[in-house]
Design a protein around this motif. Sequence first.
Motif, mmCIF file in Angstrom:
data_model
loop_
_atom_site.group_PDB
_atom_site.id
_atom_site.type_symbol
_atom_site.label_atom_id
_atom_site.label_comp_id
_atom_site.label_asym_id
_atom_site.label_seq_id
_atom_site.Cartn_x
_atom_site.Cartn_y
_atom_site.Cartn_z
ATOM 1 N N PHE A 84 4.529 5.262 -19.842
ATOM 2 C CA PHE A 84 3.510 4.272 -19.486
ATOM 3 C C PHE A 84 3.837 3.575 -18.173
ATOM 4 N N SER A 85 5.124 3.310 -17.935
ATOM 5 C CA SER A 85 5.404 2.616 -16.671
ATOM 6 C C SER A 85 5.206 3.579 -15.487
ATOM 7 N N ASN A 138 4.297 12.923 -9.384
ATOM 8 C CA ASN A 138 4.920 11.655 -9.787
ATOM 9 C C ASN A 138 5.930 11.820 -10.925
ATOM 10 N N ASN A 139 6.405 13.040 -11.119
ATOM 11 C CA ASN A 139 7.398 13.347 -12.161
ATOM 12 C C ASN A 139 6.926 13.054 -13.575
ATOM 13 N N MET A 168 0.826 -1.216 0.000
ATOM 14 C CA MET A 168 0.000 0.000 0.000
ATOM 15 C C MET A 168 0.858 1.262 0.000
ATOM 16 N N HIS A 169 2.089 1.114 -0.518
ATOM 17 C CA HIS A 169 2.978 2.277 -0.547
ATOM 18 C C HIS A 169 2.332 3.453 -1.280
ATOM 19 N N TRP A 170 1.678 3.139 -2.441
ATOM 20 C CA TRP A 170 1.092 4.200 -3.258
ATOM 21 C C TRP A 170 -0.031 4.920 -2.509
ATOM 22 N N PHE A 171 -0.734 4.185 -1.627
ATOM 23 C CA PHE A 171 -1.869 4.795 -0.922
ATOM 24 C C PHE A 171 -1.374 5.849 0.073
ATOM 25 N N LYS A 191 2.619 3.239 -12.257
ATOM 26 C CA LYS A 191 2.999 3.392 -10.841
ATOM 27 C C LYS A 191 2.154 4.466 -10.166
ATOM 28 N N ALA A 192 1.751 5.485 -10.951
ATOM 29 C CA ALA A 192 0.959 6.586 -10.374
ATOM 30 C C ALA A 192 -0.537 6.248 -10.346
#
Length: 244
Positions: A171-172, A112-113, A1-4, A176-177
Motif C-alpha cells: 500500500f505504501s 515502481n517495483n 514533482m519528483h513523481w511527475f 508513492k506510485a
Amino acid sequence: MHWFHKYCDFVKWLNKQTLRVKMRRGKQRVYFNKGFHSQKNLLSLEHIDELVDKGEILKRGNSTTVSKVELNDQTVVIKRYNTNSIWSGIKQLVKVTYAYNCWFIAHWLRWNNISTPKPLAVVELKLGFLWKRSYLITEYAPFCSLDDFLQDPTHSEINIDKTEQRIRVLFSTLRKAHVSHGDFKSSNLLCLQDDICLVDLDHAYFHFVGVMLLLRLKRDKKRFLKNFNDSSKLQERFRKVLSK
Ligand SMILES: Nc1ncnc2c1ncn2[C@@H]1O[C@H](COP(=O)(O)OP(=O)(O)O)[C@@H](O)[C@H]1O
Ligand SMILES: [Mg+2]
C-alpha cells in the motif's frame, strides 16, 4: 514533482520498449513488448480467439475470459475483453481499451517495483466502427491465491506475519506510485513465499490528483479488509497494519 519527472521518464521508456504492428489490413493492432516480438508469435496471434478458447479457462465472466495458453513454448495468460454494449464501444472511442490500460499500468507498477505478471502484448481488434475486442497477454504467474496462502496449515502463522509486512509495503508503494487498484479481492492477490503479485488491473488508475488517490486507496484498503469478514482476528491484525 519528483513523481511527475519519473512518470515522464517512464512514458519515454515505454514508447521505446513497445513495438506497434498492424495486421489484417489494419483491423488488428498489436503492441509488443520488444522481447516478446517474433514472427512466430505474430502469426499465432492472428488466431487469438482460437488460442483463448483452446486454452485452460481460468475464469469466464460476462465481459471477459481469462485463459492459460501455451504459446510457442511459453506459458502465458490471455485476458479477452469484449465490448458488449454500444456504450462501452463509445467509451472506447475516447478512452484507451481495457487491455491497453492494464498494459500501461502493469508496466508502471513493475517500474515502481510492485509485482505484477510481466505484460507481453496487447491485441486490439476493430470490428466495424467501434473497437470491439481487446486482449492482454501476460506471463503466467504460478502462484496461489492469498486465501490459500494464509490457510496453508504447514506454516500459516509465518505466512500471516509475512503477508502483514508485504501488504503494508504494497500500500505504501502504491501510494508513492500514485496508483489505486480498484478491486482488492483476495483472488486478485497471488502469493508466493516472498512475493505478492497483483493481477486484474482492469480498474487500476494512475492518479494525477492527490486527493483522488487517497480516496481510492482508502477504498482499496476497505475492500482488502472485507476479504477477512469470516475471520475477525485476521481482519483486526490487517486493520492495525494498514492504520499505521
Ligand atoms: N498472469 C496470471 N498468472 C496466473 N494466474 C492468473 C494470471 N492472471 C489471472 N490469473 C488467474 O485468473 C483469475 C481471473 O483473472 P482476473 O484478471 O482476476 O479476471 P476477472 O476480472 O474476471 O476477475 C485470477 O483470479 C487469477 O487466479
Ligand atoms: Mg479478478
